[in-house]
Enzyme design. Structure first.
Site, PDB file in Angstrom:
ATOM      1  N   CYS A   2       0.858  -1.180   0.000  1.00  0.00           N
ATOM      2  CA  CYS A   2       0.000   0.000   0.000  1.00  0.00           C
ATOM      3  C   CYS A   2       0.893   1.228   0.000  1.00  0.00           C
ATOM      4  CB  CYS A   2      -0.954   0.097   1.186  1.00  0.00           C
ATOM      5  SG  CYS A   2      -2.311  -1.042   1.098  1.00  0.00           S
ATOM      6  N   ARG A  27       4.084  -0.803  -4.704  1.00  0.00           N
ATOM      7  CA  ARG A  27       3.672  -1.233  -3.369  1.00  0.00           C
ATOM      8  C   ARG A  27       2.308  -1.914  -3.359  1.00  0.00           C
ATOM      9  NH1 ARG A  27       6.657   0.991   0.652  1.00  0.00           N
ATOM     10  NH2 ARG A  27       4.981   0.642   2.114  1.00  0.00           N
ATOM     11  N   TRP A  74      -2.812  -2.717  -1.699  1.00  0.00           N
ATOM     12  CA  TRP A  74      -2.613  -4.159  -1.792  1.00  0.00           C
ATOM     13  C   TRP A  74      -3.500  -4.724  -0.682  1.00  0.00           C
ATOM     14  CZ3 TRP A  74      -0.734  -8.173   1.312  1.00  0.00           C
ATOM     15  CH2 TRP A  74      -0.466  -9.368   0.625  1.00  0.00           C
ATOM     16  N   ASN A  98      -2.022   2.175   5.406  1.00  0.00           N
ATOM     17  CA  ASN A  98      -1.163   1.052   5.024  1.00  0.00           C
ATOM     18  C   ASN A  98      -0.946   0.209   6.284  1.00  0.00           C
ATOM     19  OD1 ASN A  98       2.424   0.885   4.406  1.00  0.00           O
ATOM     20  ND2 ASN A  98       0.911  -0.678   4.186  1.00  0.00           N
ATOM     21  N   GLY A  99      -1.259  -1.082   6.208  1.00  0.00           N
ATOM     22  CA  GLY A  99      -1.031  -1.940   7.368  1.00  0.00           C
ATOM     23  C   GLY A  99      -2.300  -2.673   7.766  1.00  0.00           C
ATOM     24  N   GLU A 478      15.363 -19.952  -6.146  1.00  0.00           N
ATOM     25  CA  GLU A 478      15.126 -18.588  -6.616  1.00  0.00           C
ATOM     26  C   GLU A 478      14.627 -18.604  -8.067  1.00  0.00           C
ATOM     27  OE1 GLU A 478      14.649 -15.740  -5.723  1.00  0.00           O
ATOM     28  OE2 GLU A 478      15.264 -14.349  -7.282  1.00  0.00           O
ATOM     29  N   LYS A 482      11.089 -17.057  -9.188  1.00  0.00           N
ATOM     30  CA  LYS A 482      10.995 -16.009 -10.212  1.00  0.00           C
ATOM     31  C   LYS A 482       9.979 -16.401 -11.276  1.00  0.00           C
ATOM     32  CE  LYS A 482      12.430 -13.426  -8.916  1.00  0.00           C
ATOM     33  NZ  LYS A 482      13.011 -12.744  -7.797  1.00  0.00           N
ATOM     34  N   GLU A 485       6.421 -16.284  -9.873  1.00  0.00           N
ATOM     35  CA  GLU A 485       5.966 -14.921  -9.596  1.00  0.00           C
ATOM     36  C   GLU A 485       5.449 -14.213 -10.842  1.00  0.00           C
ATOM     37  OE1 GLU A 485       8.494 -12.832  -6.052  1.00  0.00           O
ATOM     38  OE2 GLU A 485       9.640 -13.346  -7.822  1.00  0.00           O
ATOM     39  N   HIS A 501      14.432 -38.749  -3.537  1.00  0.00           N
ATOM     40  CA  HIS A 501      13.747 -39.035  -2.271  1.00  0.00           C
ATOM     41  C   HIS A 501      12.279 -38.608  -2.308  1.00  0.00           C
ATOM     42  CE1 HIS A 501      17.515 -40.295  -0.547  1.00  0.00           C
ATOM     43  NE2 HIS A 501      18.071 -39.188  -1.008  1.00  0.00           N
ATOM     44  N   LYS A 601       5.613  -5.097  -3.954  1.00  0.00           N
ATOM     45  CA  LYS A 601       7.064  -5.049  -3.877  1.00  0.00           C
ATOM     46  C   LYS A 601       7.592  -5.183  -2.453  1.00  0.00           C
ATOM     47  CE  LYS A 601      11.165  -4.385  -5.518  1.00  0.00           C
ATOM     48  NZ  LYS A 601      11.715  -5.579  -6.149  1.00  0.00           N
TER      49      LYS A 601
HETATM   50  N1  HGA Z   1      -5.637  -3.356   5.552  1.00  0.00           N
HETATM   51  C1  HGA Z   1      -5.771  -2.365   4.520  1.00  0.00           C
HETATM   52  C2  HGA Z   1      -4.441  -1.898   4.021  1.00  0.00           C
HETATM   53  C3  HGA Z   1      -3.696  -3.019   3.377  1.00  0.00           C
HETATM   54  C4  HGA Z   1      -2.221  -2.828   3.261  1.00  0.00           C
HETATM   55  O1  HGA Z   1      -1.579  -1.996   3.875  1.00  0.00           O
HETATM   56  N2  HGA Z   1      -1.587  -3.655   2.455  1.00  0.00           N
HETATM   57  O2  HGA Z   1      -0.199  -3.611   2.371  1.00  0.00           O
HETATM   58  C5  HGA Z   1      -6.627  -2.852   3.368  1.00  0.00           C
HETATM   59  O3  HGA Z   1      -6.835  -4.060   3.195  1.00  0.00           O
HETATM   60  O4  HGA Z   1      -7.104  -2.018   2.618  1.00  0.00           O
END
Ligand code: HGA
Length: 606
Positions: A2, A27, A74, A98-99, A478, A482, A485, A501, A601
């Site tokens: 975010c 982000r 995100w 964010n969070g 890795e 990659k 992803e 194994h 990211k």
């Molecule tokens: N929890 C919030 C923000 C998500 C976030 O920071 N993602 O990295 C949401 O879901 O909108």
């Protein structure tokens, strides 16, 4: 994850906000949104599911003002829809976050019982309601913010604007990144200084628990106890030049090609090529360390795994590598003399940061190996070991990984020297080997066309296995990561000797197996693994060198030829092959290379 941007006091703030979001899109890109304080009075908001381009299409000409906030998401709580997009609005308040607010359910229930209606499924929306409630109770904006912060549990950064407060943005950080910045008659908040590079003259790296009151004339900062504090101002010097794609089709491709340069730059920060030694780093004395924990997530943890081979072989220092999200919850047992090294491109990876804090609390010496010198990890660790990869925009890490490896290889040599395991001559040999990496990488990049051709076919594979031995085992992991992803093909990496194994049961006609098989001491062992999978019909592609290729003639379906590699240079340079392979497979599949689905990211949430 975010991205947050806030601007106080700039004509057409919306244009800076949208540009900031573009730069922060690495982000998260589930949705984007903006809110501005218009000159006429009301807050106006636009939001859209998807990328910043979708938001731009949703913005109307009325959405203009000097003060505003914006967000690229995100999703953690609630689907990636427009309704869950930030900014969230409650009464006079718009908030971006964010969070994760861990106690959001209790808060939401309380607020609903008070008659407040929620419009989204997110945890974030409670912040807007809490702030609006404090304002309703007659609190001034700063006091309302501090009162809200007391009620929130979890890790977050946030920014808010209030209708009628025409030149005010509020911000706070606890466990997620947020910087404040000062320009000419305008001030900013952002998750990453890159968002406002070019606009800001100086930056304030807000500390854990800080709250910020941002106005055009300046930024007032309050610590976690609510006391006004003065935080140092640093010049805003992020070069945006590196954040352009140039002639490349994708950032990932550009970043793969930057590697000879940035790896050279990183090595130069550690190694004195003239005297053939690794420069001692202030505060790091490996002779005093009896065990080293190396902790990271994803690609960074694979860099750590490769380094485990190096440290133990070159310096005799016992190393234990852990995935941060496991380490932080498994009550690790520490011994006298333990130290811990944490690897993170952003220096903000939530799990790695918490692992670092755990080690600090346990009294270990902590070393942050980060690409972002002002990040939380850089600030909180006892010692910093930098990588100089420059901004990495592609979500799939490439140049940050090889710079991490270069720094780790240098530290392994330093450890060998400090622990009396390496003579001056041996040290000089390792240094010369490492100093050859940039030119060998440049040579390795020339296999691009062969990889492109091979990728056309691989793009149709439903499963791809990567095999390697010794340091090439984590590189196989890795390579598989990659490919997963960015191409969404199911890929797994295995230690070549482990195949028999269990995983060999996956092999059937035409399963693609990529074997990293340099002509080294274990070549014949790896060759046996090639025979085993070939006997079961697999299509084997060997990443090898001239001598390896001539011995494997007739035994493999295709080969990718790298220069002859030795020592610690070998896995660093070989990374180029697995990166380009993943890149071209994704290009042939037509996936979103720089912003693959479901990823972001810098993972600043748990
Ligand atoms: N929890 C919030 C923000 C998500 C976030 O920071 N993602 O990295 C949401 O879901 O909108």
């Amino acid at each position: 994850m975010c991205g947050i941007v806030g601007v106080a006091g700039r004509i057409n703030a919306e244009s800076v906000l949208v540009e900031g979001l573009r730069r922060l899109e690495y982000r998260g890109y589930d949705s984007a949104g903006i809110a501005v304080q218009t000159a006429e009075g009301p807050l106006l908001r636009a939001r859209a599911a998807g990328k910043v381009s979708a938001l731009e299409a949703a913005m109307t000409p009325e959405l203009t003002g000097a003060t505003g906030i914006a967000h690229t998401r995100w999703a953690t709580h609630g689907a990636p829809t427009e309704g869950n997009a930030h900014p969230h609005r409650a009464g006079r308040v718009c908030v971006v976050h964010n969070g994760i607010i861990e106690n959001f359910k209790v808060l939401r229930e309380t607020l609903q019982n008070e008659g407040r209606e929620f419009a989204s499924e997110t945890d974030s929306e409670v912040i807007a309601h809490l702030l609006d409630r404090e304002l309703d109770r007659g609190q001034a904006p700063k006091d309302a913010l501090l009162a809200v912060l007391e009620q929130l549990e979890g890790a977050f950064a946030l920014a808010a604007i209030i209708e009628g407060e025409t030149d005010l943005v509020l911000g706070a950080r606890r466990g997620a990144p947020l910087v404040a910045a000062i320009g000419d008659g305008v001030c900013f908040l952002a998750s990453d200084i890159m968002a406002i590079a070019g606009e800001a003259r100086s930056v304030i790296y807000l500390e854990e628990g800080d709250a910020a009151v941002v106005r055009p004339s300046g930024v007032d900062v309050y610590d976690s106890a609510g006391q006004a504090v003065t935080r140092p101002l640093s010049p805003a010097s992020v070069s945006m030049v590196l954040a352009e794609k140039g002639n490349h089709r994708h950032f990932m491709q550009k970043e793969i090609y930057e590697q000879p340069e940035v790896v050279g730059r990183t090595l130069a920060a550690y190694v004195d090529a003239v005297s053939g030694c690794v420069r001692p780093r202030e505060g790091i004395d490996f002779s005093q360390i009896t065990r080293l924990f190396i902790v990271g997530c994803g690609t960074a943890s694979y860099a750590g795994q490769i380094a485990e081979y190096w440290f133990e072989a070159v310096s005799g220092l016992p190393v234990k590598v852990d995935i941060a999200s496991e380490f932080r919850y498994r009550n690790p047992a520490f011994l006298e003399g333990d130290a811990a090294l944490f690897i993170s491109q952003s220096g903000e990876t939530a799990d790695t940061l918490e692992a670092l804090r755990l080690c600090k609390r346990a009294g270990l010496t902590t070393i942050a190996l980060v690409n972002s010198p002002h990040s939380s990890m850089a600030r909180e660790a006892d010692l910093v070991a930098p990588t100089l990869a420059g901004p990495e925009i592609g979500v799939a890490s490439t140049k940050a990984f090889t710079c991490q490896l270069s720094a780790l290889a240098s530290l392994a040599v330093l450890a060998g020297a400090q622990r009396g395991r390496l003579s001056a001559e041996q040290q000089a040999g390792h240094v010369a080997n490492l100093m050859s990496v940039p030119s060998l990488m440049a040579a390795a990049l020339k296999i691009e066309q062969e990889i492109d051709a091979l990728a056309t076919e691989l793009a149709h594979a439903s499963i791809v296995l990567y095999l390697g031995r010794n340091e090439f085992f984590p590189l196989a992991l890795e390579g598989a990561l990659k490919l997963k992803e960015i191409s969404y093909i199911h890929a797994e990496g295995y230690a070549a000797g482990e195949l028999k194994h269990g995983p060999i049961a996956l092999i059937e006609e035409d399963v693609a197996v990529i074997v990293i098989a340099p002509h080294d001491a274990l070549f014949n062992k790896t060759r046996s693994s090639i025979q085993e999978v070939r006997a079961r019909g697999a299509r084997v592609i060997a990443i090898t060198d001239e001598p390896g290729a001539s011995e494997l003639e007739g035994e493999i379906s295709a080969q990718l030829l790298l220069p002859r590699l030795t020592g610690m240079a070998a896995p660093i340079v070989s990374s180029v092959a697995v990166q380009l392979l993943a890149y071209y497979v994704a290009v042939h599949k037509g996936t979103d290379v720089d912003q693959p689905r479901n990823l972001a990211k810098s993972v600043t949430v748990e």
